[in-house]
Motif scaffolding. Structure first.
Motif, PDB file in Angstrom:
ATOM      1  N   ILE A 188       0.477  -1.512   0.227  1.00  0.00           N
ATOM      2  CA  ILE A 188       0.168   0.058   0.091  1.00  0.00           C
ATOM      3  C   ILE A 188       0.618   1.208  -0.191  1.00  0.00           C
ATOM      4  O   ILE A 188       1.733   1.267   0.359  1.00  0.00           O
ATOM      5  N   THR A 189       0.316   2.555  -0.821  1.00  0.00           N
ATOM      6  CA  THR A 189       1.391   3.377  -1.084  1.00  0.00           C
ATOM      7  C   THR A 189       0.278   4.147  -0.346  1.00  0.00           C
ATOM      8  O   THR A 189      -0.644   4.559   0.178  1.00  0.00           O
ATOM      9  N   ALA A 190       1.686   5.294   0.718  1.00  0.00           N
ATOM     10  CA  ALA A 190       0.940   6.341   0.733  1.00  0.00           C
ATOM     11  C   ALA A 190       0.008   7.287  -0.059  1.00  0.00           C
ATOM     12  O   ALA A 190      -1.253   7.887   0.603  1.00  0.00           O
ATOM     13  N   ASP A 191       0.556   7.019  -1.130  1.00  0.00           N
ATOM     14  CA  ASP A 191      -1.059   7.740  -1.750  1.00  0.00           C
ATOM     15  C   ASP A 191      -2.448   7.315  -1.702  1.00  0.00           C
ATOM     16  O   ASP A 191      -3.612   7.863  -1.714  1.00  0.00           O
ATOM     17  N   ASP A 192      -2.081   5.913  -1.828  1.00  0.00           N
ATOM     18  CA  ASP A 192      -3.356   5.412  -1.830  1.00  0.00           C
ATOM     19  C   ASP A 192      -4.144   5.547  -0.572  1.00  0.00           C
ATOM     20  O   ASP A 192      -5.237   4.910  -0.846  1.00  0.00           O
ATOM     21  N   ALA A 193      -3.159   5.114   0.505  1.00  0.00           N
ATOM     22  CA  ALA A 193      -3.874   4.960   1.537  1.00  0.00           C
ATOM     23  C   ALA A 193      -4.541   6.195   2.533  1.00  0.00           C
ATOM     24  O   ALA A 193      -5.859   5.993   2.791  1.00  0.00           O
ATOM     25  N   GLY A 194      -4.389   7.041   1.844  1.00  0.00           N
ATOM     26  CA  GLY A 194      -5.144   8.348   2.063  1.00  0.00           C
ATOM     27  C   GLY A 194      -6.261   9.152   0.630  1.00  0.00           C
ATOM     28  O   GLY A 194      -7.516  10.196   1.202  1.00  0.00           O
ATOM     29  N   LYS A 195      -6.007   7.962  -0.324  1.00  0.00           N
ATOM     30  CA  LYS A 195      -8.048   8.341  -1.103  1.00  0.00           C
ATOM     31  C   LYS A 195      -9.052   7.584  -0.475  1.00  0.00           C
ATOM     32  O   LYS A 195      -9.399   6.861   0.305  1.00  0.00           O
ATOM     33  N   GLU A 196      -9.558   9.201  -0.898  1.00  0.00           N
ATOM     34  CA  GLU A 196     -11.324   9.183  -0.219  1.00  0.00           C
ATOM     35  C   GLU A 196     -12.289   8.489  -1.105  1.00  0.00           C
ATOM     36  O   GLU A 196     -11.834   8.951  -2.321  1.00  0.00           O
ATOM     37  N   MET A 197     -13.329   7.816  -1.456  1.00  0.00           N
ATOM     38  CA  MET A 197     -13.837   7.007  -1.963  1.00  0.00           C
ATOM     39  C   MET A 197     -15.547   7.383  -2.121  1.00  0.00           C
ATOM     40  O   MET A 197     -16.007   7.371  -0.237  1.00  0.00           O
ATOM     41  N   HIS A 198     -15.668   8.047  -2.840  1.00  0.00           N
ATOM     42  CA  HIS A 198     -17.653   7.660  -2.776  1.00  0.00           C
ATOM     43  C   HIS A 198     -17.952   7.033  -1.988  1.00  0.00           C
ATOM     44  O   HIS A 198     -18.780   6.049  -2.148  1.00  0.00           O
ATOM     45  N   TYR A 237     -14.337   6.396   5.602  1.00  0.00           N
ATOM     46  CA  TYR A 237     -13.152   6.725   5.661  1.00  0.00           C
ATOM     47  C   TYR A 237     -12.387   6.077   5.103  1.00  0.00           C
ATOM     48  O   TYR A 237     -12.498   5.440   3.905  1.00  0.00           O
ATOM     49  N   THR A 238     -10.922   5.864   4.526  1.00  0.00           N
ATOM     50  CA  THR A 238      -9.148   5.760   3.776  1.00  0.00           C
ATOM     51  C   THR A 238      -8.698   4.835   4.413  1.00  0.00           C
ATOM     52  O   THR A 238      -9.094   4.242   5.999  1.00  0.00           O
ATOM     53  N   ILE A 239      -8.061   3.898   3.920  1.00  0.00           N
ATOM     54  CA  ILE A 239      -6.704   2.600   4.160  1.00  0.00           C
ATOM     55  C   ILE A 239      -6.260   3.018   5.630  1.00  0.00           C
ATOM     56  O   ILE A 239      -5.760   2.208   6.173  1.00  0.00           O
ATOM     57  N   TRP A 240      -5.452   5.054   5.113  1.00  0.00           N
ATOM     58  CA  TRP A 240      -5.073   4.533   6.260  1.00  0.00           C
ATOM     59  C   TRP A 240      -6.261   5.366   7.457  1.00  0.00           C
ATOM     60  O   TRP A 240      -5.356   4.466   8.458  1.00  0.00           O
ATOM     61  N   GLN A 241      -6.742   5.606   7.303  1.00  0.00           N
ATOM     62  CA  GLN A 241      -8.159   5.565   8.881  1.00  0.00           C
ATOM     63  C   GLN A 241      -8.111   4.107   9.507  1.00  0.00           C
ATOM     64  O   GLN A 241      -8.102   4.123  10.448  1.00  0.00           O
ATOM     65  N   LEU A 242      -8.551   3.069   8.556  1.00  0.00           N
ATOM     66  CA  LEU A 242      -8.197   1.914   8.576  1.00  0.00           C
ATOM     67  C   LEU A 242      -7.222   1.234   8.896  1.00  0.00           C
ATOM     68  O   LEU A 242      -7.574   0.551   9.950  1.00  0.00           O
ATOM     69  N   ILE A 279     -10.447  -3.060   4.256  1.00  0.00           N
ATOM     70  CA  ILE A 279      -9.203  -2.949   3.316  1.00  0.00           C
ATOM     71  C   ILE A 279      -8.790  -3.358   2.249  1.00  0.00           C
ATOM     72  O   ILE A 279      -8.712  -2.415   1.339  1.00  0.00           O
ATOM     73  N   VAL A 280      -9.414  -4.237   2.071  1.00  0.00           N
ATOM     74  CA  VAL A 280      -9.478  -4.889   0.675  1.00  0.00           C
ATOM     75  C   VAL A 280     -10.404  -4.587  -0.445  1.00  0.00           C
ATOM     76  O   VAL A 280     -10.155  -4.233  -1.580  1.00  0.00           O
ATOM     77  N   VAL A 281     -11.533  -4.243   0.384  1.00  0.00           N
ATOM     78  CA  VAL A 281     -12.575  -3.727  -0.947  1.00  0.00           C
ATOM     79  C   VAL A 281     -11.821  -2.285  -1.091  1.00  0.00           C
ATOM     80  O   VAL A 281     -12.261  -2.483  -2.109  1.00  0.00           O
ATOM     81  N   LEU A 282     -11.789  -1.519  -0.426  1.00  0.00           N
ATOM     82  CA  LEU A 282     -10.883  -0.421  -0.463  1.00  0.00           C
ATOM     83  C   LEU A 282     -10.065  -0.235  -1.421  1.00  0.00           C
ATOM     84  O   LEU A 282     -10.105   0.165  -2.856  1.00  0.00           O
ATOM     85  N   ARG A 283      -8.787  -1.533  -1.432  1.00  0.00           N
ATOM     86  CA  ARG A 283      -7.524  -1.815  -2.640  1.00  0.00           C
ATOM     87  C   ARG A 283      -8.116  -2.466  -3.473  1.00  0.00           C
ATOM     88  O   ARG A 283      -7.860  -2.071  -4.775  1.00  0.00           O
ATOM     89  N   ARG A 284      -9.304  -2.858  -3.962  1.00  0.00           N
ATOM     90  CA  ARG A 284     -10.531  -3.713  -4.830  1.00  0.00           C
ATOM     91  C   ARG A 284     -11.212  -2.282  -5.580  1.00  0.00           C
ATOM     92  O   ARG A 284     -10.518  -2.834  -7.188  1.00  0.00           O
ATOM     93  N   LEU A 285     -11.025  -1.344  -4.686  1.00  0.00           N
ATOM     94  CA  LEU A 285     -12.406  -0.066  -5.990  1.00  0.00           C
ATOM     95  C   LEU A 285     -11.129   0.927  -6.014  1.00  0.00           C
ATOM     96  O   LEU A 285     -10.988   1.436  -6.904  1.00  0.00           O
TER      97      LEU A 285
END
Length: 158
Positions: free
Chosen positions: A31-41, A45-50, A147-153
């Motif tokens: 996981i990159t810091a950039d991806d960890a902070g991306k908000e999904m509609h 929460y973001t990956i970072w927050q989780l 987190i898996v769902v967010l990574r899939r998105l």
């Protein structure tokens, strides 16, 4: 004695994942810091927050199970980071490393036969090490799945 070891081994497998859910290292790897902070509609929460929530909660459960003087964070505000993204890759890597180390410390507590799985903690309200180990497993599985769902998105899940 054989049943005690079998239970401790099963608890360890449950906490480490790989049976009904993916292991922590698999889910958090790459996981990159950039991806960890991306908000999904539509998601609050973001990956970072989780990731930070996993770290904070695991630390709280671990400390509660070994330190009668431990004071838990205030629920819910101190269990979640305010920021939606890590400061940088080093901050994300540090959080992930702390989760791995906390999980390993919990596994060591469970594997140590000197730690009674069933005896209620004197400082709690009936909690014991068995309950806390199962709580770690359940909590991690739930949020690792998110987190898996967010990574899939994001298109970063294999």
């Amino acid at each position: 004695m054989e049943q005690d070891k079998a239970l401790r081994d099963q608890l360890t497998k449950l906490m480490q994942g790989g049976q009904a859910f993916r292991p922590l290292d698999d889910v958090l790897q790459g996981i990159t810091a950039d991806d960890a902070g991306k908000e999904m509609h539509g998601l609050p929460y973001t990956i970072w927050q989780l990731t930070e929530h996993l770290r904070i909660t695991l630390y709280d459960i671990l400390e509660f199970s070994r330190d009668p003087d431990h004071v838990s964070p205030e629920w819910p505000e101190e269990y979640w980071p305010r920021e939606s993204a890590p400061a940088d890759q080093a901050a994300l890597d540090k959080s992930i490393q702390a989760i791995s180390e906390g999980l390993e410390a919990m596994v060591q507590r469970v594997q140590d036969p000197a730690n009674d799985l069933y005896e209620a903690f004197a400082h709690g309200s009936g909690q014991n090490l068995l309950r806390e180990a199962m709580l770690v497993a359940e909590h991690n599985a739930y949020h690792l799945g998110e987190i898996v769902v967010l990574r899939r998105l994001l298109g970063t899940w294999k």
